[in-house]
Design a protein around this motif. Structure first.
Motif, PDB file in Angstrom:
ATOM      1  N   ASN A 129      30.534 -13.658  -1.244  1.00  0.00           N
ATOM      2  CA  ASN A 129      30.034 -12.469  -0.546  1.00  0.00           C
ATOM      3  C   ASN A 129      29.167 -12.792   0.670  1.00  0.00           C
ATOM      4  O   ASN A 129      28.400 -11.953   1.117  1.00  0.00           O
ATOM      5  CB  ASN A 129      29.249 -11.549  -1.486  1.00  0.00           C
ATOM      6  N   TYR A 130      29.300 -13.994   1.192  1.00  0.00           N
ATOM      7  CA  TYR A 130      28.502 -14.385   2.362  1.00  0.00           C
ATOM      8  C   TYR A 130      29.447 -14.860   3.446  1.00  0.00           C
ATOM      9  O   TYR A 130      30.321 -15.697   3.202  1.00  0.00           O
ATOM     10  CB  TYR A 130      27.524 -15.490   1.993  1.00  0.00           C
ATOM     11  N   ARG A 131      29.301 -14.334   4.653  1.00  0.00           N
ATOM     12  CA  ARG A 131      30.182 -14.677   5.754  1.00  0.00           C
ATOM     13  C   ARG A 131      29.612 -15.842   6.555  1.00  0.00           C
ATOM     14  O   ARG A 131      28.478 -15.804   7.017  1.00  0.00           O
ATOM     15  CB  ARG A 131      30.372 -13.473   6.685  1.00  0.00           C
ATOM     16  N   TYR A 132      30.419 -16.870   6.719  1.00  0.00           N
ATOM     17  CA  TYR A 132      30.064 -18.012   7.552  1.00  0.00           C
ATOM     18  C   TYR A 132      30.900 -17.958   8.829  1.00  0.00           C
ATOM     19  O   TYR A 132      32.120 -17.849   8.775  1.00  0.00           O
ATOM     20  CB  TYR A 132      30.357 -19.334   6.840  1.00  0.00           C
ATOM     21  N   GLU A 133      30.239 -18.056   9.979  1.00  0.00           N
ATOM     22  CA  GLU A 133      30.945 -18.112  11.246  1.00  0.00           C
ATOM     23  C   GLU A 133      30.477 -19.343  12.007  1.00  0.00           C
ATOM     24  O   GLU A 133      29.283 -19.647  12.053  1.00  0.00           O
ATOM     25  CB  GLU A 133      30.708 -16.842  12.062  1.00  0.00           C
ATOM     26  N   THR A 134      31.425 -20.050  12.580  1.00  0.00           N
ATOM     27  CA  THR A 134      31.112 -21.292  13.281  1.00  0.00           C
ATOM     28  C   THR A 134      31.830 -21.328  14.624  1.00  0.00           C
ATOM     29  O   THR A 134      32.842 -20.655  14.831  1.00  0.00           O
ATOM     30  CB  THR A 134      31.549 -22.532  12.472  1.00  0.00           C
ATOM     31  N   MET A 135      31.305 -22.141  15.516  1.00  0.00           N
ATOM     32  CA  MET A 135      31.990 -22.506  16.748  1.00  0.00           C
ATOM     33  C   MET A 135      31.977 -24.027  16.810  1.00  0.00           C
ATOM     34  O   MET A 135      30.947 -24.651  16.518  1.00  0.00           O
ATOM     35  CB  MET A 135      31.305 -21.910  17.977  1.00  0.00           C
ATOM     36  N   GLN A 136      33.113 -24.615  17.162  1.00  0.00           N
ATOM     37  CA  GLN A 136      33.234 -26.064  17.095  1.00  0.00           C
ATOM     38  C   GLN A 136      33.774 -26.628  18.404  1.00  0.00           C
ATOM     39  O   GLN A 136      34.658 -26.042  19.019  1.00  0.00           O
ATOM     40  CB  GLN A 136      34.152 -26.462  15.935  1.00  0.00           C
ATOM     41  N   TYR A 138      28.686 -25.676  15.283  1.00  0.00           N
ATOM     42  CA  TYR A 138      27.594 -24.713  15.403  1.00  0.00           C
ATOM     43  C   TYR A 138      27.747 -23.615  14.360  1.00  0.00           C
ATOM     44  O   TYR A 138      28.862 -23.148  14.102  1.00  0.00           O
ATOM     45  CB  TYR A 138      27.602 -24.056  16.787  1.00  0.00           C
ATOM     46  N   SER A 139      26.636 -23.187  13.785  1.00  0.00           N
ATOM     47  CA  SER A 139      26.629 -22.074  12.856  1.00  0.00           C
ATOM     48  C   SER A 139      25.912 -20.890  13.492  1.00  0.00           C
ATOM     49  O   SER A 139      25.028 -21.054  14.339  1.00  0.00           O
ATOM     50  CB  SER A 139      25.927 -22.452  11.550  1.00  0.00           C
ATOM     51  N   GLY A 140      26.280 -19.690  13.046  1.00  0.00           N
ATOM     52  CA  GLY A 140      25.636 -18.506  13.574  1.00  0.00           C
ATOM     53  C   GLY A 140      24.167 -18.427  13.215  1.00  0.00           C
ATOM     54  O   GLY A 140      23.351 -17.953  13.993  1.00  0.00           O
ATOM     55  N   LEU A 141      23.812 -18.923  12.028  1.00  0.00           N
ATOM     56  CA  LEU A 141      22.427 -18.911  11.579  1.00  0.00           C
ATOM     57  C   LEU A 141      21.963 -20.342  11.329  1.00  0.00           C
ATOM     58  O   LEU A 141      22.726 -21.166  10.810  1.00  0.00           O
ATOM     59  CB  LEU A 141      22.279 -18.093  10.299  1.00  0.00           C
ATOM     60  N   ALA A 142      20.714 -20.622  11.659  1.00  0.00           N
ATOM     61  CA  ALA A 142      20.191 -21.982  11.545  1.00  0.00           C
ATOM     62  C   ALA A 142      20.260 -22.500  10.117  1.00  0.00           C
ATOM     63  O   ALA A 142      20.570 -23.673   9.879  1.00  0.00           O
ATOM     64  CB  ALA A 142      18.749 -22.030  12.057  1.00  0.00           C
ATOM     65  N   GLN A 143      19.999 -21.639   9.128  1.00  0.00           N
ATOM     66  CA  GLN A 143      19.993 -22.121   7.736  1.00  0.00           C
ATOM     67  C   GLN A 143      21.387 -22.525   7.261  1.00  0.00           C
ATOM     68  O   GLN A 143      21.527 -23.320   6.342  1.00  0.00           O
ATOM     69  CB  GLN A 143      19.408 -21.077   6.789  1.00  0.00           C
ATOM     70  N   GLY A 197      27.283 -17.046  21.729  1.00  0.00           N
ATOM     71  CA  GLY A 197      26.298 -16.571  20.764  1.00  0.00           C
ATOM     72  C   GLY A 197      25.886 -17.582  19.718  1.00  0.00           C
ATOM     73  O   GLY A 197      25.261 -17.226  18.716  1.00  0.00           O
ATOM     74  N   PHE A 198      26.208 -18.861  19.939  1.00  0.00           N
ATOM     75  CA  PHE A 198      25.821 -19.927  19.018  1.00  0.00           C
ATOM     76  C   PHE A 198      24.802 -20.825  19.721  1.00  0.00           C
ATOM     77  O   PHE A 198      25.180 -21.659  20.540  1.00  0.00           O
ATOM     78  CB  PHE A 198      27.043 -20.738  18.582  1.00  0.00           C
ATOM     79  N   PRO A 199      23.517 -20.662  19.438  1.00  0.00           N
ATOM     80  CA  PRO A 199      22.477 -21.399  20.176  1.00  0.00           C
ATOM     81  C   PRO A 199      22.514 -22.892  19.896  1.00  0.00           C
ATOM     82  O   PRO A 199      22.962 -23.326  18.819  1.00  0.00           O
ATOM     83  CB  PRO A 199      21.175 -20.771  19.661  1.00  0.00           C
ATOM     84  N   PRO A 200      22.039 -23.701  20.845  1.00  0.00           N
ATOM     85  CA  PRO A 200      22.044 -25.163  20.665  1.00  0.00           C
ATOM     86  C   PRO A 200      21.328 -25.624  19.399  1.00  0.00           C
ATOM     87  O   PRO A 200      21.739 -26.615  18.778  1.00  0.00           O
ATOM     88  CB  PRO A 200      21.322 -25.668  21.918  1.00  0.00           C
ATOM     89  N   ALA A 201      20.272 -24.924  19.001  1.00  0.00           N
ATOM     90  CA  ALA A 201      19.515 -25.328  17.817  1.00  0.00           C
ATOM     91  C   ALA A 201      20.345 -25.263  16.546  1.00  0.00           C
ATOM     92  O   ALA A 201      20.018 -25.917  15.544  1.00  0.00           O
ATOM     93  CB  ALA A 201      18.271 -24.454  17.661  1.00  0.00           C
ATOM     94  N   ASN A 202      21.430 -24.493  16.557  1.00  0.00           N
ATOM     95  CA  ASN A 202      22.276 -24.343  15.372  1.00  0.00           C
ATOM     96  C   ASN A 202      23.438 -25.326  15.361  1.00  0.00           C
ATOM     97  O   ASN A 202      24.300 -25.253  14.490  1.00  0.00           O
ATOM     98  CB  ASN A 202      22.820 -22.924  15.280  1.00  0.00           C
ATOM     99  N   GLY A 203      23.473 -26.243  16.337  1.00  0.00           N
ATOM    100  CA  GLY A 203      24.555 -27.207  16.406  1.00  0.00           C
ATOM    101  C   GLY A 203      24.223 -28.479  15.646  1.00  0.00           C
ATOM    102  O   GLY A 203      23.076 -28.901  15.566  1.00  0.00           O
ATOM    103  N   ARG A 204      25.234 -29.089  15.066  1.00  0.00           N
ATOM    104  CA  ARG A 204      25.094 -30.364  14.366  1.00  0.00           C
ATOM    105  C   ARG A 204      26.136 -31.331  14.884  1.00  0.00           C
ATOM    106  O   ARG A 204      27.342 -31.072  14.796  1.00  0.00           O
ATOM    107  CB  ARG A 204      25.234 -30.180  12.854  1.00  0.00           C
TER     108      ARG A 204
END
Length: 201
Positions: A156-163, A57-62, A187-194
């Motif tokens: 300069n871009y922060r990536y946060e994930t939950m796995q 999962y990513s914090g942001l969908a993009q 705080g990681f919505p289902p839509a952001n999961g792969r």
């Protein structure tokens, strides 16, 4: 950032849930790592061995869109008291015809003095760049499943994930459903999961 660069970032976050604003942002550092509650009395030795990625999962969908991992697994082995080895073998779709590209990553993991469930991960890209990531094991039963928070800053871009990780390639769907609820609470919505495809691995 190219899709290859993003894969490089996520590949060492494979290690690599107490707050709800885990988003990738510009001009940031991994400021949330210290806010994530690690597993209490975490046992590194019980966590060693092979884990299979189920969902990332990513914090942001993009940030989640380019993710196309297949057959993603990691194997943890201890090398000494403070650092232990991580090997990750990944295959992911890159070309329209679905061709897999094998990718093996070996990282050094330094265990935090604060908690053995908090790690600093270091790896090198193919162009020789050194990358660092934070990793926190937030929940696990050691024998079946684990939830892991990861953070990295790239360009300069922060990536946060939950796995979600499992000891088997195809875990019990009922267990996965419960873990997905927990991830959403972090705080990681289902839509952001792969999902990671483990067919024909």
């Amino acid at each position: 950032m190219s899709s290859y660069d993003l894969r490089s970032v996520l590949s060492f976050l494979v290690l690599l849930s107490a707050f709800g604003t885990c988003f990738g942002q510009a001009n940031q550092t991994c400021i949330h790592t210290e806010l994530v509650t690690p597993v209490y009395n975490f046992s590194v030795d019980s966590f060693l061995g092979t884990w299979y990625a189920h969902t990332i999962y990513s914090g942001l969908a993009q940030d989640a869109t380019p993710l196309g991992f297949r057959c993603l697994s990691v194997n943890f082995s201890r090398s000494d008291d403070d650092i232990f080895d991580l090997t990750a073998e990944e295959r992911y779709f890159t070309f329209p015809n679905g061709t897999d590209i094998p990718h093996v990553v070996t990282d050094d993991i330094t265990i935090s003095e604060k908690s053995q469930a908090i790690w600093k991960v270091m790896t090198f890209t193919e162009d020789g760049e050194t990358l660092e990531a934070d990793s926190v094991v937030v929940q696990t039963d050691y024998t079946n499943w684990a939830l892991e928070f990861g953070c990295s800053v790239r360009d300069n871009y922060r990536y946060e994930t939950m796995q979600i990780w499992s000891r088997v390639r195809n875990p019990d769907p009922e267990v996965v459903a419960i873990l997905e609820l927990l991830v959403n609470n972090y705080g990681f919505p289902p839509a952001n999961g792969r999902l990671v495809d483990h067919l024909n691995c």
